[in-house]
Structures are given as structure tokens and as C-alpha cells.
Design a protein around this motif. Structure first.
Motif, PDB file in Angstrom:
ATOM      1  N   GLN A 270      12.714  -5.042   0.810  1.00 43.12           N
ATOM      2  CA  GLN A 270      13.886  -5.009  -0.068  1.00 43.12           C
ATOM      3  C   GLN A 270      15.181  -4.819   0.710  1.00 43.12           C
ATOM      4  O   GLN A 270      16.199  -5.427   0.385  1.00 43.12           O
ATOM      5  CB  GLN A 270      13.743  -3.898  -1.120  1.00 43.12           C
TER       6      GLN A 270
ATOM      7  N   ALA B 285       8.907 -11.294 -14.957  1.00 43.03           N
ATOM      8  CA  ALA B 285       9.935 -10.351 -14.478  1.00 43.03           C
ATOM      9  C   ALA B 285      10.937 -11.082 -13.577  1.00 43.03           C
ATOM     10  O   ALA B 285      12.150 -10.872 -13.682  1.00 43.03           O
ATOM     11  CB  ALA B 285       9.286  -9.195 -13.721  1.00 43.03           C
TER      12      ALA B 285
ATOM     13  N   MET C 196      15.646 -11.988 -13.277  1.00 45.70           N
ATOM     14  CA  MET C 196      16.417 -11.382 -12.187  1.00 45.70           C
ATOM     15  C   MET C 196      17.385 -12.371 -11.569  1.00 45.70           C
ATOM     16  O   MET C 196      17.172 -13.576 -11.616  1.00 45.70           O
ATOM     17  CB  MET C 196      15.465 -10.922 -11.072  1.00 45.70           C
TER      18      MET C 196
ATOM     19  N   ASP D 289      13.903  -8.089  -6.951  1.00 45.74           N
ATOM     20  CA  ASP D 289      13.697  -6.649  -6.803  1.00 45.74           C
ATOM     21  C   ASP D 289      12.208  -6.412  -6.611  1.00 45.74           C
ATOM     22  O   ASP D 289      11.422  -6.545  -7.552  1.00 45.74           O
ATOM     23  CB  ASP D 289      14.215  -5.953  -8.060  1.00 45.74           C
TER      24      ASP D 289
ATOM     25  N   ALA E  41      10.473  -3.775  -8.900  1.00 46.47           N
ATOM     26  CA  ALA E  41      10.333  -4.248 -10.292  1.00 46.47           C
ATOM     27  C   ALA E  41       9.276  -5.346 -10.395  1.00 46.47           C
ATOM     28  O   ALA E  41       8.521  -5.385 -11.376  1.00 46.47           O
ATOM     29  CB  ALA E  41      11.671  -4.754 -10.810  1.00 46.47           C
TER      30      ALA E  41
ATOM     31  N   ALA F 231       5.941  -3.537 -10.147  1.00 48.02           N
ATOM     32  CA  ALA F 231       5.674  -2.787 -11.376  1.00 48.02           C
ATOM     33  C   ALA F 231       5.204  -3.740 -12.476  1.00 48.02           C
ATOM     34  O   ALA F 231       4.242  -3.441 -13.202  1.00 48.02           O
ATOM     35  CB  ALA F 231       6.929  -2.023 -11.819  1.00 48.02           C
ATOM     36  N   ALA F 232       5.855  -4.871 -12.610  1.00 48.27           N
ATOM     37  CA  ALA F 232       5.434  -5.856 -13.617  1.00 48.27           C
ATOM     38  C   ALA F 232       4.053  -6.384 -13.296  1.00 48.27           C
ATOM     39  O   ALA F 232       3.195  -6.511 -14.181  1.00 48.27           O
ATOM     40  CB  ALA F 232       6.439  -7.003 -13.681  1.00 48.27           C
TER      41      ALA F 232
END
Length: 149
Positions: free
Chosen positions: A76, A131, A135, A139, A142, A145-146
Motif C-alpha cells: 500500500q 469492492a 474505488m 486500497d 479494503a 477485507a472484502a
């Protein structure tokens, strides 16, 4: 300059040398061979990839999203770095795409992105895809997480 078989060539109406020098400041591993042929053609390398730029003047050929350069990022922090540096003065789009201040389109892609989307579990990869399409800058947290639900 390295001897790659294929070298992308980008057409600039003007500011080609300025663009080449800008890209060399963004990418840590870069080499500029300079402008040749009365300042019309520039040769340089970014991270080992040779690129040619042509300052061809105002023709009907314009840079657009049909051609982009993809930057593969380790994490990231690297994604953020290239997103911020290349996007400054340009415009941001969806799904990790941006257009820099010279009109060149870039895809800023963290390593996790293809790994998550290519997972054999279609449900998990589908959640990461859903997800991603919401965007601008990708990310990683994220997306993961998705993916994990």
C-alpha cells in the motif's frame, strides 16, 4: 539504453522533455538518454522499461486511456507513493487508474490485486472485485477485507 525488443512510444504535442524528466524523478530506477533529432524524440528508461517519447506537435493523435502504463506495486505504501506522485496535477479515475498532468494514463496496481481477483474461490474473488470497482486508488486492506468477507 537496454536492448528490449518492444519499446512503447508516447506522442506529446509539447512538453515531452519536461514529461521525461518528471517521470525520472518519480521512478527511482530511471535513466535519461536525452532528446534526439532536434529535440523531437526522447529516450529514457523507467525501472528497466525503455520508453520513447515523440514531441510531434498538434496532430489528431492524442494520448488517451486506450493505452496505459501499469505500475506493479509491492504494498500500500508504494501504491500510495505512485498514486500521489503521478496523479499530482492530473486526474483520478476508477479502479486504480489515473491520468497524469501530461495526459498519460497509468494503472497503479498493488501486488494483492491480481492475487485476490485470480483466487479460485469465485465468491471471495467476486467480493474483492465488487469492492475494487467502487474505488479510485486501490486500497489493499479494503480489498482483503472484502475478499475475506
Amino acid at each position: 539504453m537496454s536492448a528490449h525488443k518492444i519499446t512503447p512510444c508516447l506522442w506529446f504535442e509539447d512538453r515531452a522533455e519536461e514529461a521525461m524528466k518528471f517521470y525520472a524523478t518519480v521512478f527511482k530506477q530511471s535513466k535519461i538518454d536525452g532528446m534526439k533529432f532536434n529535440g523531437m524524440v526522447g529516450l529514457f528508461e523507467l525501472e528497466g522499461q525503455p520508453i520513447m517519447i515523440l514531441q510531434g506537435g498538434p496532430q489528431n493523435w492524442k494520448l488517451n486511456e486506450a493505452f496505459s502504463l501499469s505500475v506493479n506495486c509491492n504494498d500500500q505504501a508504494e501504491t500510495d507513493y505512485y498514486w500521489d506522485k503521478l496523479g499530482e496535477g492530473g486526474s483520478y479515475s476508477q479502479c486504480g487508474w489515473l491520468k497524469d498532468k501530461f495526459g498519460v494514463s497509468w494503472q497503479i496496481v498493488p501486488e494483492a490485486f491480481p492475487r485476490l481477483l485470480n483466487d479460485p474461490d469465485k465468491e471471495r474473488s467476486g467480493r474483492a472485485f465488487q469492492a475494487m470497482i467502487k474505488m479510485q486508488k486501490l486500497d489493499v486492506a479494503a480489498l482483503e477485507a472484502a475478499f475475506n468477507g
